[in-house]
Scaffold this active site. Structure first.
Site, PDB file in Angstrom:
ATOM      1  N   LYS A 137       0.833  -1.206   0.000  1.00  0.00           N
ATOM      2  CA  LYS A 137       0.000   0.000   0.000  1.00  0.00           C
ATOM      3  C   LYS A 137       0.865   1.253   0.000  1.00  0.00           C
ATOM      4  O   LYS A 137       0.594   2.222  -0.724  1.00  0.00           O
ATOM      5  CB  LYS A 137      -0.917   0.016   1.223  1.00  0.00           C
ATOM      6  CG  LYS A 137      -1.833   1.229   1.259  1.00  0.00           C
ATOM      7  CD  LYS A 137      -2.500   1.447   2.596  1.00  0.00           C
ATOM      8  CE  LYS A 137      -1.600   2.197   3.556  1.00  0.00           C
ATOM      9  NZ  LYS A 137      -2.341   2.769   4.702  1.00  0.00           N
TER      10      LYS A 137
ATOM     11  N   ARG B 100      -4.126  10.746   4.965  1.00  0.00           N
ATOM     12  CA  ARG B 100      -3.038  11.718   4.909  1.00  0.00           C
ATOM     13  C   ARG B 100      -2.238  11.639   3.611  1.00  0.00           C
ATOM     14  O   ARG B 100      -1.777  12.653   3.101  1.00  0.00           O
ATOM     15  CB  ARG B 100      -2.108  11.525   6.112  1.00  0.00           C
ATOM     16  CG  ARG B 100      -2.738  11.919   7.437  1.00  0.00           C
ATOM     17  CD  ARG B 100      -1.805  11.614   8.605  1.00  0.00           C
ATOM     18  NE  ARG B 100      -2.455  11.914   9.869  1.00  0.00           N
ATOM     19  CZ  ARG B 100      -2.343  13.066  10.518  1.00  0.00           C
ATOM     20  NH1 ARG B 100      -1.619  14.037  10.000  1.00  0.00           N
ATOM     21  NH2 ARG B 100      -2.948  13.259  11.673  1.00  0.00           N
TER      22      ARG B 100
ATOM     23  N   CYS C  45      -4.770   8.328   9.966  1.00  0.00           N
ATOM     24  CA  CYS C  45      -4.619   7.695  11.274  1.00  0.00           C
ATOM     25  C   CYS C  45      -4.360   8.730  12.362  1.00  0.00           C
ATOM     26  O   CYS C  45      -3.616   9.689  12.155  1.00  0.00           O
ATOM     27  CB  CYS C  45      -3.449   6.699  11.257  1.00  0.00           C
ATOM     28  SG  CYS C  45      -3.829   5.122  10.488  1.00  0.00           S
TER      29      CYS C  45
ATOM     30  N   LYS D 146      14.559  16.466   9.562  1.00  0.00           N
ATOM     31  CA  LYS D 146      14.242  15.142  10.090  1.00  0.00           C
ATOM     32  C   LYS D 146      13.774  14.282   8.929  1.00  0.00           C
ATOM     33  O   LYS D 146      13.130  14.780   8.012  1.00  0.00           O
ATOM     34  CB  LYS D 146      13.141  15.245  11.162  1.00  0.00           C
ATOM     35  CG  LYS D 146      12.768  13.941  11.825  1.00  0.00           C
ATOM     36  CD  LYS D 146      11.690  14.176  12.877  1.00  0.00           C
ATOM     37  CE  LYS D 146      11.273  12.863  13.537  1.00  0.00           C
ATOM     38  NZ  LYS D 146      10.211  13.071  14.552  1.00  0.00           N
ATOM     39  N   VAL D 147      14.121  13.006   8.957  1.00  0.00           N
ATOM     40  CA  VAL D 147      13.724  12.115   7.868  1.00  0.00           C
ATOM     41  C   VAL D 147      12.202  12.028   7.795  1.00  0.00           C
ATOM     42  O   VAL D 147      11.528  11.800   8.792  1.00  0.00           O
ATOM     43  CB  VAL D 147      14.324  10.707   8.069  1.00  0.00           C
ATOM     44  CG1 VAL D 147      13.772   9.740   7.026  1.00  0.00           C
ATOM     45  CG2 VAL D 147      15.838  10.759   7.990  1.00  0.00           C
ATOM     46  N   SER D 148      11.666  12.227   6.591  1.00  0.00           N
ATOM     47  CA  SER D 148      10.221  12.152   6.366  1.00  0.00           C
ATOM     48  C   SER D 148       9.962  11.428   5.057  1.00  0.00           C
ATOM     49  O   SER D 148      10.379  11.903   3.991  1.00  0.00           O
ATOM     50  CB  SER D 148       9.610  13.555   6.316  1.00  0.00           C
ATOM     51  OG  SER D 148       8.276  13.510   5.830  1.00  0.00           O
TER      52      SER D 148
ATOM     53  N   ILE E 123       9.585   7.415  16.100  1.00  0.00           N
ATOM     54  CA  ILE E 123       9.109   8.055  14.872  1.00  0.00           C
ATOM     55  C   ILE E 123       7.878   8.908  15.125  1.00  0.00           C
ATOM     56  O   ILE E 123       7.842  10.095  14.779  1.00  0.00           O
ATOM     57  CB  ILE E 123       8.800   6.999  13.784  1.00  0.00           C
ATOM     58  CG1 ILE E 123      10.012   6.087  13.563  1.00  0.00           C
ATOM     59  CG2 ILE E 123       8.398   7.689  12.482  1.00  0.00           C
ATOM     60  CD1 ILE E 123      11.254   6.790  13.078  1.00  0.00           C
TER      61      ILE E 123
END
Length: 429
Positions: free
Chosen positions: A22, A102, A126, A171-173, A338
Site C-alpha cells: 500500500k 493523509r 490515522c 528530520k527524515v520524512s 518516529i
C-alpha cells in the site's frame, strides 16, 4: 459496523501470498499526475485507501481503469490499474476526501509541478501524532513555489514552473521525500535532496519515475539527485511486495508457533525486522518462493528494539512486535522514536491479559504464557492488526470492533489467515 471474531489457541500452517505494498501503491498512483500519458501499475492491492485515492484522482479528472482478477494464491495476482491523467480538470483536492487519508496530500507536488498550481486540504488519516506537513511545504518553497494557508487549504502556486534547488530535511520524512522527488522531476535544473528517506517505497517510486523518463540518482540513500525534465512519458510498473504485511504475518506465525511460507515476499525489504524475529526465536529461511517462518516448540525470547527510519526497525511493525512480546519469556523494551502517541494499542492488549507499562516513549512488556480472549477495539491500522495477532494466541474468543482500520491496509486478511488454520471470521453489523 463490522467486527472480527477470533477463536485463538491454534497455530498457523500453510502459505500466505503477500500483496503489493500500500505504501508504494499510493505514491505511484499519485505520480501518474505528472504525465499526460498512461501509467500502468501492476500488483496493486485491493484496499480501502487505494479505492479512496482512486476517487481523489477522479476528482482531478483522472481516468482509471482496473483490470485483472484474483488468481488463487498467486502472489502477483493484484489488480492492474491503468491511470490516464491526460486531462486535469481541477487542481483542488477537497477536504471531504483528503481529510480521510493523509497520503492523499501528496497530490500537491505533482499538481504544482505540472499545472503550476494546487489547492489541497490539510490532511487526515490515522490518529497517531501530528504528522505536520511543514516539511512538504518547505521543500516546495525551496523549489520556488508560493505557499499560502487559506481556510484549511494549502494553496501552492508556481505559474512559471518550479526550479531545482537544494532541499535539506531537518528530520527524515517519507512523505516529504515523496513530495520533493515528484515535484523536482519536472523542475527546471538540478535538485539535491539531503537527509532523504531511504525506505524501499522511495526506491520503488524513483524506479517508476525513471521508467517514465525522470533523471534520478541515489534513491535508497540519504542523498537523492534529480535533474528535471520537461515532460514524463507513460510506463508500466509492478508495485513491490508489502514488507509490513510480510512482517505482520511473520510475527503472527511466530506468535502461534506455526510454519508459514510468505509467498512473493522479499527479505531484503525488511532485514531489520527479520533479525529481530530471529532473536525472538523464530526460524527464518529465504528461498525462491519467498520467506518461510517457523517456531515449532521453542519459546519466544524477549527483545529490546527502537523504531527507526529504514533500514532500522519499522514503526509500522511496532504494535505487531509488542503483541508478540506479550508471550515472551521475560521482559522486553520497545521504544517508539518516529511518531508520538503510537501506543494506543497498549490498553486494548491489556484487555487480553498483556502486562505492559509505559515509560515515556518506551513500552515495557512483561511476557506471559497466557492471554485470554476479550472484546477489544481497534484504534488505528497497525494497532488493529496487533489485536488480531494477540487474538490468534489468546484462549477463547476475541471480538475486535472498528475493523474498518484493517481494510485500509490489509488485503483479504481473514481469508489469508483462515487458509492457514486460523479460526477467524468477519461479522457484518
Amino acid at each position: 459496523m463490522d467486527k472480527i471474531r477470533i477463536i485463538g489457541g491454534g497455530s498457523l500452517n500453510g502459505t500466505i501470498p503477500i500483496s503489493g505494498a500500500k505504501n508504494a501503491a499510493l505514491p505511484l498512483m499519485i505520480a501518474a499526475l505528472l504525465s499526460e500519458e498512461k501509467l500502468v501499475l501492476e500488483n496493486v492491492p485491493r484496499l480501502a485507501d487505494v479505492a479512496l485515492l482512486q476517487r481523489i484522482l477522479g476528482n482531478h479528472g483522472v481516468d482509471i481503469t482496473v483490470n485483472g482478477k484474483r488468481n488463487g494464491d498467486d502472489p502477483h495476482a493484484g489488480q492492474t490499474m491503468e491511470i490516464d491523467a491526460r486531462v486535469i480538470v481541477d487542481t483542488t483536492a477537497p477536504y471531504d476526501l483528503v481529510s480521510r487519508m493523509r497520503a492523499s496530500f501528496w497530490v500537491v507536488g505533482p499538481l504544482l509541478a505540472r499545472m503550476g498550481e494546487a489547492r489541497v486540504s490539510l490532511p487526515g488519516g490515522c490518529a497517531i501524532g501530528t504528522r505536520p506537513v511543514d516539511f512538504h511545504l518547505d521543500a516546495l518553497r525551496a523549489l520556488g513555489a508560493d505557499i499560502d494557508i487559506d481556510a484549511g487549504y494549502v494553496v501552492a502556486r508556481a505559474p512559471h514552473g518550479l526550479t531545482g534547488a537544494r532541499i535539506v530535511f531537518p528530520k527524515v520524512s517519507v512523505g516529504a521525500t515523496h513530495t520533493a522527488i515528484m515535484a523536482a522531476a519536472l523542475a527546471k535544473g538540478d535538485t539535491v535532496i539531503e537527509n532523504a528517506a531511504r525506505e524501499p517505497e522511495i526506491v520503488d517510486l524513483a524506479d517508476c519515475l525513471i521508467k517514465m523518463g525522470a533523471r534520478i540518482e541515489g534513491a535508497g540513500t540519504s542523498t537523492i539527485e534529480i535533474s528535471g525534465v520537461p515532460r514524463l512519458r507513460g510506463a508500466r510498473h509492478s508495485v513491490l511486495p508489502d514488507r509490513i504485511e510480510t512482517g505482520t504475518y511473520a510475527m503472527a506465525t511466530a506468535m502461534t508457533g506455526g510454519d508459514v511460507t510468505l509467498a512473493g515476499a522479499r527479505a531484503d525489504l525488511l532485514e531489520s525486522a527479520l533479525d529481530v524475529l530471529r532473536k525472538a526465536g523464530a526460524q527464518i529461511d529465504v528461498n525462491n518462493e519467498g520467506i518461510r517462518v517457523r517456531r515449532n516448540g521453542a519459546g519466544i525470547f524477549p527483545v529490546e528494539v527502537s523504531t527507526a527510519p529504514h533500514p532500522g526497525f519499522p514503526t509500522d511493525l511496532q504494535a505487531q512486535l509488542m503483541a508478540l512480546m506479550t508471550r515472551a519469556q521475560g521482559r522486553s523494551r520497545i521504544t517508539e522514536t518516529i511518531f508520538e502517541n503510537r501506543f494506543m494499542h497498549v490498553q486494548e492488549l491489556a484487555r487480553l491479559g498483556a502486562n505492559i507499562h509505559l515509560e515515556g516513549d518506551t513500552a515495557i512488556v512483561e511476557g506471559s504464557d497466557r492471554l485470554k480472549g476479550a472484546p477489544v477495539m481497534a484504534t488505528d491500522l497497525r494497532a488493529s492488526v496487533s489485536l488480531v495477532i494477540a487474538g490468534l494466541a489468546a484462549e477463547g474468543e476475541t471480538m475486535i470492533q472498528r475493523v474498518y482500520h484493517l481494510d485500509r491496509g490489509f488485503e483479504r486478511l481473514e481469508e489469508k489467515l483462515s487458509r492457514c488454520g486460523a479460526q477467524i471470521e468477519r461479522i457484518s453489523g
